[in-house]
Design an enzyme around this catalytic site. Structure first.
Site, PDB file in Angstrom:
ATOM      1  N   SER A 150       0.926  -1.215   0.037  1.00 25.85           N
ATOM      2  CA  SER A 150      -0.192   0.172   0.227  1.00 25.85           C
ATOM      3  C   SER A 150       0.625   1.324  -0.015  1.00 25.85           C
ATOM      4  CB  SER A 150      -0.699  -0.268   1.293  1.00 25.85           C
ATOM      5  OG  SER A 150      -1.194   1.373   1.429  1.00 25.85           O
ATOM      6  N   LYS A 177       2.529  -3.802   6.259  1.00 16.43           N
ATOM      7  CA  LYS A 177       2.264  -3.857   4.852  1.00 16.43           C
ATOM      8  C   LYS A 177       4.082  -4.072   4.870  1.00 16.43           C
ATOM      9  CE  LYS A 177      -1.477  -4.652   3.689  1.00 16.43           C
ATOM     10  NZ  LYS A 177      -1.588  -6.068   3.291  1.00 16.43           N
ATOM     11  N   TYR A 190      -1.581  -0.371  10.887  1.00 14.66           N
ATOM     12  CA  TYR A 190      -1.506  -1.321   9.590  1.00 14.66           C
ATOM     13  C   TYR A 190       0.014  -0.654   8.464  1.00 14.66           C
ATOM     14  CZ  TYR A 190      -3.436  -1.351   5.061  1.00 14.66           C
ATOM     15  OH  TYR A 190      -3.854  -1.800   3.608  1.00 14.66           O
TER      16      TYR A 190
HETATM   17  P1  NAD Z   1     -10.634  -6.655   1.699  1.00 15.93           P
HETATM   18  O1  NAD Z   1     -11.501  -6.793   2.552  1.00 15.93           O
HETATM   19  O2  NAD Z   1     -12.437  -6.626   0.855  1.00 15.93           O
HETATM   20  O3  NAD Z   1     -10.462  -7.899   1.144  1.00 15.93           O
HETATM   21  C1  NAD Z   1      -9.808  -9.185   2.067  1.00 15.93           C
HETATM   22  C2  NAD Z   1     -10.117 -10.391   1.891  1.00 15.93           C
HETATM   23  O4  NAD Z   1      -9.094 -11.258   2.737  1.00 15.93           O
HETATM   24  C3  NAD Z   1     -11.474 -10.233   2.572  1.00 15.93           C
HETATM   25  O5  NAD Z   1     -12.227 -11.291   1.352  1.00 15.93           O
HETATM   26  C4  NAD Z   1     -11.519 -11.584   3.683  1.00 15.93           C
HETATM   27  O6  NAD Z   1     -12.380 -11.832   4.216  1.00 15.93           O
HETATM   28  C5  NAD Z   1      -9.433 -11.566   4.138  1.00 15.93           C
HETATM   29  N1  NAD Z   1      -8.899 -12.735   4.444  1.00 15.93           N
HETATM   30  C6  NAD Z   1      -9.052 -10.870   5.649  1.00 15.93           C
HETATM   31  N2  NAD Z   1      -7.740 -12.000   6.687  1.00 15.93           N
HETATM   32  C7  NAD Z   1      -8.136 -13.307   6.299  1.00 15.93           C
HETATM   33  C8  NAD Z   1      -6.769 -14.317   6.570  1.00 15.93           C
HETATM   34  N3  NAD Z   1      -6.012 -14.112   7.970  1.00 15.93           N
HETATM   35  N4  NAD Z   1      -6.813 -15.589   5.747  1.00 15.93           N
HETATM   36  C9  NAD Z   1      -7.938 -15.010   4.764  1.00 15.93           C
HETATM   37  N5  NAD Z   1      -8.740 -14.755   4.257  1.00 15.93           N
HETATM   38  C10 NAD Z   1      -8.437 -13.477   4.904  1.00 15.93           C
HETATM   39  O7  NAD Z   1      -9.693  -5.522   1.241  1.00 15.93           O
HETATM   40  P2  NAD Z   1      -8.974  -4.744  -0.179  1.00 15.93           P
HETATM   41  O8  NAD Z   1      -9.639  -3.232  -0.519  1.00 15.93           O
HETATM   42  O9  NAD Z   1     -10.040  -5.901  -1.716  1.00 15.93           O
HETATM   43  O10 NAD Z   1      -7.788  -5.117  -0.094  1.00 15.93           O
HETATM   44  C11 NAD Z   1      -6.884  -6.379  -0.313  1.00 15.93           C
HETATM   45  C12 NAD Z   1      -5.552  -6.447  -0.297  1.00 15.93           C
HETATM   46  O11 NAD Z   1      -5.606  -5.153  -0.917  1.00 15.93           O
HETATM   47  C13 NAD Z   1      -5.257  -6.446   1.361  1.00 15.93           C
HETATM   48  O12 NAD Z   1      -4.175  -6.837   2.023  1.00 15.93           O
HETATM   49  C14 NAD Z   1      -4.678  -4.675   2.026  1.00 15.93           C
HETATM   50  O13 NAD Z   1      -4.692  -4.042   2.420  1.00 15.93           O
HETATM   51  C15 NAD Z   1      -4.968  -4.392   0.297  1.00 15.93           C
HETATM   52  N6  NAD Z   1      -4.591  -3.358  -0.117  1.00 15.93           N
HETATM   53  C16 NAD Z   1      -5.986  -2.229   0.162  1.00 15.93           C
HETATM   54  C17 NAD Z   1      -6.626  -0.695  -0.214  1.00 15.93           C
HETATM   55  C18 NAD Z   1      -7.643  -0.246  -0.341  1.00 15.93           C
HETATM   56  O14 NAD Z   1      -7.997   0.422   0.043  1.00 15.93           O
HETATM   57  N7  NAD Z   1      -8.797  -0.959  -0.721  1.00 15.93           N
HETATM   58  C19 NAD Z   1      -5.432  -0.038  -1.055  1.00 15.93           C
HETATM   59  C20 NAD Z   1      -3.896  -0.574  -0.747  1.00 15.93           C
HETATM   60  C21 NAD Z   1      -3.475  -2.051  -0.047  1.00 15.93           C
HETATM   61  C1  WQD Z   2      -9.573  10.104   0.147  1.00 10.83           C
HETATM   62  C2  WQD Z   2     -10.088  12.069   0.691  1.00 10.83           C
HETATM   63  C3  WQD Z   2     -10.301  12.302   3.682  1.00 10.83           C
HETATM   64  C4  WQD Z   2     -13.916  10.289   4.066  1.00 10.83           C
HETATM   65  C5  WQD Z   2      -7.156   5.104   2.742  1.00 10.83           C
HETATM   66  C6  WQD Z   2      -5.814   4.200   4.012  1.00 10.83           C
HETATM   67  C7  WQD Z   2      -4.692   3.961   2.936  1.00 10.83           C
HETATM   68  C8  WQD Z   2      -5.729   3.182   1.348  1.00 10.83           C
HETATM   69  C9  WQD Z   2      -6.356   3.790   0.973  1.00 10.83           C
HETATM   70  C10 WQD Z   2      -5.076   0.520   2.378  1.00 10.83           C
HETATM   71  C11 WQD Z   2      -8.823  12.090   1.951  1.00 10.83           C
HETATM   72  C12 WQD Z   2     -11.396  12.305   2.788  1.00 10.83           C
HETATM   73  C13 WQD Z   2     -13.047  10.633   3.425  1.00 10.83           C
HETATM   74  C14 WQD Z   2     -15.435  11.332   4.312  1.00 10.83           C
HETATM   75  C15 WQD Z   2     -13.663  12.767   3.774  1.00 10.83           C
HETATM   76  N1  WQD Z   2      -6.314   1.580   1.969  1.00 10.83           N
HETATM   77  N2  WQD Z   2     -12.466  12.124   3.320  1.00 10.83           N
HETATM   78  N3  WQD Z   2     -14.702  12.809   4.176  1.00 10.83           N
HETATM   79  O1  WQD Z   2      -7.678   8.328   3.454  1.00 10.83           O
HETATM   80  O2  WQD Z   2      -6.237   8.916   1.529  1.00 10.83           O
HETATM   81  O3  WQD Z   2      -6.287   6.231   2.396  1.00 10.83           O
HETATM   82  O4  WQD Z   2      -7.449   4.293   2.016  1.00 10.83           O
HETATM   83  O5  WQD Z   2      -3.730   0.389   1.844  1.00 10.83           O
HETATM   84  O6  WQD Z   2      -3.772   2.851   3.607  1.00 10.83           O
HETATM   85  O7  WQD Z   2      -5.519   5.145   5.014  1.00 10.83           O
HETATM   86  O8  WQD Z   2      -8.792   7.401   1.800  1.00 10.83           O
HETATM   87  O9  WQD Z   2     -10.942   7.024   0.885  1.00 10.83           O
HETATM   88  O10 WQD Z   2      -9.986   7.449   3.438  1.00 10.83           O
HETATM   89  O11 WQD Z   2      -9.924   9.483   2.246  1.00 10.83           O
HETATM   90  O12 WQD Z   2     -13.229  13.954   3.278  1.00 10.83           O
HETATM   91  O13 WQD Z   2     -16.125  10.615   5.200  1.00 10.83           O
HETATM   92  O14 WQD Z   2     -11.037  11.531   1.142  1.00 10.83           O
HETATM   93  O15 WQD Z   2     -10.217  13.472   4.435  1.00 10.83           O
HETATM   94  O16 WQD Z   2      -8.715  13.671   1.876  1.00 10.83           O
HETATM   95  P1  WQD Z   2      -7.537   8.110   2.337  1.00 10.83           P
HETATM   96  P2  WQD Z   2      -9.690   7.804   2.119  1.00 10.83           P
END
Ligand code: NAD
Ligand code: WQD
Length: 343
Positions: free
Chosen positions: A126, A154, A150
């Protein structure tokens, strides 16, 4: 056949869309998911999109016995590791839960892969590993100073996998740093359905548009940006999905470790997103400006050029498509996978 890919967390938001891209590229996904943050009904939707239900095993990635059995019984050629927990706030209140799931999960998976001699791994990292960046666009060489458990979980996994690849150079490892994933498959059949109270901007905006929520709270409009609201690099989930397939193809070209941003290189403010969603949906998005959210960074976006050079991948879908696809999914499935309207 050597095209079977184990997709941990494949029932989740990014994993499910990646299963579609894998199928389109001729791979067969085998999903391992404990359904802790997803709905088993995603499998029917995937079958509808791809014409074939994905193989699915309900289980936990920390279950070494289960992993050993999976690697024994299936001829797996590579692993995409999405399974993990991702709510920044929860990671602050329960860090042990986060380190246990995210770090132990990756460790147990790596141990099982090593034992099974499966050495191709794509890991969901991430942009959060950068913490508060010194400048944007952020290159992969920027310092990593994650600001919460978190993000640290990562970063720890990235470091562990880099050490592994250094000690055993025949591994093929991709660390993919996603920026802000949004959007949905264009069919409207799969998308993001946050369980509980969503914190991320796009699900909240779409819930206001569909009437599930009255208004959006804009977290501050006094940042040094063009309209005062926070700027992020939103990337369409199908672009991300295709980036994973590109990483898999790249891994086939030889061993090594790559660390790559998956981003668009462009920032959009909160109000830019609101306006784009209004255009896409034809709905007015009511909002109220409130205080800044603690811990938020004013603006950042990623430099995607290394991913383009290394993988031949770049994000092709813009903000209007991100909003249009989110809106289609939200409209067809106001209750997420509990809605049966789309089937
Ligand atoms: P998500 O929660 O929709 O998907 C994660 C999946 O993993 C879920 O289906 C959950 O049930 C499963 N899971 C969690 N822990 C588990 C375990 N111990 N064993 C088996 N299954 C498990 O999240 P997502 O948005 O699809 O994210 C996927 C990956 O990408 C995550 O590792 C997350 O940290 C990373 N990521 C997400 C974002 C984002 O904003 N969505 C951004 C950067 C990185
Ligand atoms: C985006 C923008 C908020 C909600 C997070 C995690 C990051 C990654 C992605 C996993 C910001 C603004 C939001 C609301 C708002 N996840 N906002 N009103 O914080 O950039 O990233 O998700 O890896 O680790 O930190 O994403 O969608 O929460 O916010 O004004 O009700 O929207 O302040 O500027 P963020 P977000």
């Amino acid at each position: 056949m050597d095209n079977l890919i184990l997709v941990t967390g494949g029932a989740g938001f990014i994993g499910s869309h990646t299963c579609v891209a894998l199928s389109a590229a001729g791979y067969r996904p085998l999903i391992l998911d404990n359904l802790n943050n997803s709905d088993v009904r995603v499998l029917e939707r995937l079958a509808k999109i791809t014409g074939r239900p994905p193989s699915f095993i309900k289980g936990d990635v920390r279950d070494r016995t289960l992993l050993d059995r999976i690697f024994r019984e299936h001829n797996i050629s590579g692993v995409m590791h999405f399974a993990g927990l991702k709510a920044v706030g929860d990671s602050v209140t329960d860090p042990i839960l986060y380190y246990g799931n995210n770090v132990t999960g990756a460790l147990v998976l790596a141990e099982a892969m090593q034992a099974a001699a499966v050495k191709t791994l794509i890991f969901s990292s991430s942009a959060t590993v950068y913490g508060t960046p010194e400048r944007s666009p952020i290159p992969e060489s920027a310092p990593c100073r994650p600001a919460n458990p978190y993000g640290r979980s990562k970063r720890m996994v990235e470091q562990m996998l880099a050490d592994l690849q250094h000690s055993q150079p025949d591994w093929r490892i991709s660390l993919l740093r996603y920026f802000n994933p949004v959007g949905a498959h264009q069919s409207g059949l799969i998308g993001e359905h946050p369980l509980g109270n969503p914190n991320n901007l796009m699900p909240l905006v779409s819930q206001v548009a569909v009437g599930v929520r009255d208004q959006l709270a804009v977290h501050g409009n006094d940042y040094p940006t063009h309209d005062g609201t926070g700027i992020r690099d939103y990337v369409h989930v199908m672009d991300l999905a295709e980036g994973h397939v590109a990483a898999l193809r790249h891994a086939a070209s030889g061993p090594g470790l790559v660390t790559l941003n998956l981003s668009t290189g462009q920032g959009a403010s909160v109000l830019d997103v609101v306006k784009a969603f209004e255009r896409a949906s034809g709905q007015r998005i009511a909002y109220e400006v409130g205080p800044r959210r603690p811990g938020d960074v004013a603006a950042y976006w990623g430099d995607p050029s290394l991913a383009q050079v290394t993988l031949g991948w770049r994000a092709r879908r813009g903000m209007d498509q991100m909003c249009a696809d989110t809106w289609r999914w939200q409209q067809q499935n106001p209750q997420g996978y509990e809605s049966d309207g789309a089937l």
